[in-house]
Design a protein around this motif. Sequence first.
Motif, PDB file in Angstrom:
ATOM      1  N   LYS A  86      -1.908  -9.774   5.653  1.00 28.41           N
ATOM      2  CA  LYS A  86      -0.859  -9.414   6.050  1.00 28.41           C
ATOM      3  C   LYS A  86      -0.588  -8.242   4.495  1.00 28.41           C
ATOM      4  O   LYS A  86      -0.770  -8.459   3.693  1.00 28.41           O
ATOM      5  CB  LYS A  86       0.889 -11.141   6.063  1.00 28.41           C
ATOM      6  N   ILE A  87       0.386  -7.304   5.667  1.00 28.27           N
ATOM      7  CA  ILE A  87       0.081  -5.900   3.931  1.00 28.27           C
ATOM      8  C   ILE A  87       1.807  -5.548   4.258  1.00 28.27           C
ATOM      9  O   ILE A  87       1.943  -5.864   5.355  1.00 28.27           O
ATOM     10  CB  ILE A  87      -0.714  -4.860   4.444  1.00 28.27           C
ATOM     11  N   ILE A  88       1.907  -4.953   3.658  1.00 21.90           N
ATOM     12  CA  ILE A  88       3.056  -3.782   3.391  1.00 21.90           C
ATOM     13  C   ILE A  88       2.942  -2.418   3.430  1.00 21.90           C
ATOM     14  O   ILE A  88       2.339  -2.237   1.754  1.00 21.90           O
ATOM     15  CB  ILE A  88       4.329  -4.685   2.197  1.00 21.90           C
ATOM     16  N   LEU A  89       3.639  -1.450   3.883  1.00 20.77           N
ATOM     17  CA  LEU A  89       3.365  -0.363   3.750  1.00 20.77           C
ATOM     18  C   LEU A  89       4.333   0.820   3.415  1.00 20.77           C
ATOM     19  O   LEU A  89       5.454  -0.472   3.767  1.00 20.77           O
ATOM     20  CB  LEU A  89       2.700   0.212   5.154  1.00 20.77           C
ATOM     21  N   SER A  90       4.232   1.276   2.182  1.00 19.49           N
ATOM     22  CA  SER A  90       5.106   2.014   2.267  1.00 19.49           C
ATOM     23  C   SER A  90       6.255   2.479   3.244  1.00 19.49           C
ATOM     24  O   SER A  90       5.530   2.940   4.091  1.00 19.49           O
ATOM     25  CB  SER A  90       4.717   3.424   0.818  1.00 19.49           C
TER      26      SER A  90
ATOM     27  N   ILE B 239       0.733  -1.011   0.300  1.00 16.58           N
ATOM     28  CA  ILE B 239      -0.193  -0.259  -0.099  1.00 16.58           C
ATOM     29  C   ILE B 239       0.991   1.416  -0.076  1.00 16.58           C
ATOM     30  O   ILE B 239       1.657   1.144   1.139  1.00 16.58           O
ATOM     31  CB  ILE B 239      -1.237  -0.001   0.992  1.00 16.58           C
ATOM     32  N   THR B 240       0.526   2.195  -1.022  1.00 19.11           N
ATOM     33  CA  THR B 240       1.656   3.306  -0.964  1.00 19.11           C
ATOM     34  C   THR B 240       0.404   4.643  -1.032  1.00 19.11           C
ATOM     35  O   THR B 240       0.648   5.847  -1.079  1.00 19.11           O
ATOM     36  CB  THR B 240       2.329   3.381  -2.180  1.00 19.11           C
ATOM     37  N   SER B 241      -0.825   4.370  -1.189  1.00 20.74           N
ATOM     38  CA  SER B 241      -1.315   5.530  -1.347  1.00 20.74           C
ATOM     39  C   SER B 241      -2.338   5.669   0.234  1.00 20.74           C
ATOM     40  O   SER B 241      -3.149   4.738   0.811  1.00 20.74           O
ATOM     41  CB  SER B 241      -2.626   6.154  -2.041  1.00 20.74           C
ATOM     42  N   LYS B 242      -2.040   7.288   0.441  1.00 22.38           N
ATOM     43  CA  LYS B 242      -2.849   7.534   1.859  1.00 22.38           C
ATOM     44  C   LYS B 242      -4.612   7.336   1.836  1.00 22.38           C
ATOM     45  O   LYS B 242      -4.709   7.811   3.153  1.00 22.38           O
ATOM     46  CB  LYS B 242      -2.542   8.049   2.676  1.00 22.38           C
ATOM     47  N   ASP B 243      -4.811   7.211   0.684  1.00 21.52           N
ATOM     48  CA  ASP B 243      -5.950   6.691   0.778  1.00 21.52           C
ATOM     49  C   ASP B 243      -6.697   5.783   0.675  1.00 21.52           C
ATOM     50  O   ASP B 243      -7.832   5.488   0.635  1.00 21.52           O
ATOM     51  CB  ASP B 243      -6.832   7.966  -0.804  1.00 21.52           C
ATOM     52  N   ASN B 244      -5.799   5.043   0.880  1.00 21.58           N
ATOM     53  CA  ASN B 244      -6.301   3.338   0.429  1.00 21.58           C
ATOM     54  C   ASN B 244      -6.875   3.079   2.075  1.00 21.58           C
ATOM     55  O   ASN B 244      -6.818   3.523   2.667  1.00 21.58           O
ATOM     56  CB  ASN B 244      -5.228   2.470   1.196  1.00 21.58           C
TER      57      ASN B 244
END
Lengths: 254, 254
Positions: B68-72, B4-9
Motif C-alpha cells: 500500500k502506498i500514498i501518493l502526493s 511517494i512525492t517524486s515522479k521519478d519513483n
Amino acid sequence: MDIITSKDNELFKSLKKLKAKKYRELDKLFLAEGRKFLEFEEIPKVIIFKEGVSEESIKLSEKFQCKKIILSEKLFKELSSQENSQGVIICYNSKEQKLDYLDKNIVVLNRVADPGNLGTIIRVADAAGFKDIILTKGSVDCYNEKTVRSSMGSILSINIYYLEEEDTIHLLKEKGYKIIATALEKDSIPYTKMRLEEKNAFVFGNEGDGISQNILLKSDEKVIIPIYGSAESLNVAMATGIILYDVRNRLDNK
Amino acid sequence: MDIITSKDNELFKSLKKLKAKKYRELDKLFLAEGRKFLEFEEIPKVIIFKEGVSEESIKLSEKFQCKKIILSEKLFKELSSQENSQGVIICYNSKEQKLDYLDKNIVVLNRVADPGNLGTIIRVADAAGFKDIILTKGSVDCYNEKTVRSSMGSILSINIYYLEEEDTIHLLKEKGYKIIATALEKDSIPYTKMRLEEKNAFVFGNEGDGISQNILLKSDEKVIIPIYGSAESLNVAMATGIILYDVRNRLDNK
C-alpha cells in the motif's frame, strides 16, 4: 445564407444562450447537434452550419424552409458540444407540454439526474413503442445537450412532461394508472412476475437514491430486476430498457 | 505506508505506465479506480491512496496484506482518471485467460470499440448470470480505465477471452455452440422467437459496422430487437442487456 463572424451578432448571442437551461426554458428553444437531425421531419427554427461544412449536409437541409446560417469556425466551436463535430447544429422549438392525452402505458422518471441516462431512456422508450415520459420536478432537463445527443433523435418523437411529484401521483391515480415502481424493497417482486393492468405507469428512480418514499408508498406494485451474478445493480437506463421491452413483448402477446 | 512525492519513483513510474494498453499487456496488471473496489474479495497487487484520503478508505483496505502506498496529490492526479476522485486506485493482476471451461451460455463481442459500452456489457452480463465473454481481436481492451469503471466491479468476476475471429468460430463450432448473431439481416427473426439449444453463443457486433460477414455466414440464427417507435436502433450495450435478460428468464423457466 448569412455568414456570421462576429460574436456580437444578436442571433449568435441568442443561440449561445441556449446552452443554459434558463434560456432554453425562457425562449422555448433548444439545440441539437449532428447531421442526423436533418434526416427527421421535425421543422427546425434555425439551421446552423460551420463554415466549410460538407455539401451533403447543405443538401440535406434543403427540404426545410427555415432560417439557415453559417458560423465562422471560431463561433461554431462556441456553440458546439462535440469534439468531432459534423458542423451542423439545429435549433428547434421545444414542444408544448399538453397533458390532454396520455398513452395507456407510460414511463415516469423520479429525479433521474444524469443527462446521458435520460437520453438513453428516451431512446429505448421510443424504440419499445412508448410515447410519454413524465419527469418529476428535480429531474435533469431533457433539452440538455447531452440528453438530446444520447436520445439519438427520439427527443423529437417522445412527449415529455415535467410535473411535481404530488401532481404526478394525483394524475396517475385519477386517470386509473397502476403505479409500478422499480425499487429494491422487501416486498418487491421480480419484474417478470408483474401484472399489467389496462393502464400502467412504470416508475424509475434517481441513480443514487432510487424512488422517493412518497411514490413508493403510493405505488401499487414494486418490482426488481433480479441480479444473478456478482454485480450489485444495473444502471437506471439499462433497467428501464430491460423492463420496457419486457412490457412491450407482453402487450404484443396479449 | 510509503509516501511517494517524486515522479521519478520507480513504483510510481511503473504504475503510470499502466495507463497505456501496451504496458498493461506486458506487465499483466491493470488499474481500477474507486473505493468500491476495496469492497471486493479480489486481492490487489498494490493499493494506491491519495494524500489525505479518508480514514474509512484506509480501514477498508486493512483486510488486504498487499503493498500500500500514498501518493502526493500531484502524483495521484497523474494516475487518476476521474475528476472527483475518491483517492483510491487499485492495481490488480490481470486474469490469465485459460479456455479450459466455458459456460453453456456465453457472450461473444465482435470488435466492440467503445470502452464504456464494453464496461456496461460486462456489468449487465454479470448481472444476468453470464460468466464468459469472448472478444474477437480488434475489440477494445477490457482493462481500459473507462471499461473497468463502467463495469462497476464486474470486470473482476467475468472471464474475458480475446481470440481471433476465425479461432472464435472454430472454437464455438467444435464445442457445439449454437451461434446466435444479433444483426439486421433479411432473415433475422425477433429475439423473442429465437430457439435456445443446449449451448448458445450470443454475438453482438461493432457499434457502427455490426457483426462481420464472416461470423454472419457461420451463425446458426440471426436475431433482431424489433423497433416499435421512431428510434432507428439501440445502443449495443442496451441491446445486449435486453437479450441477455430475456435469455436468463428463459433458462430460469426451463
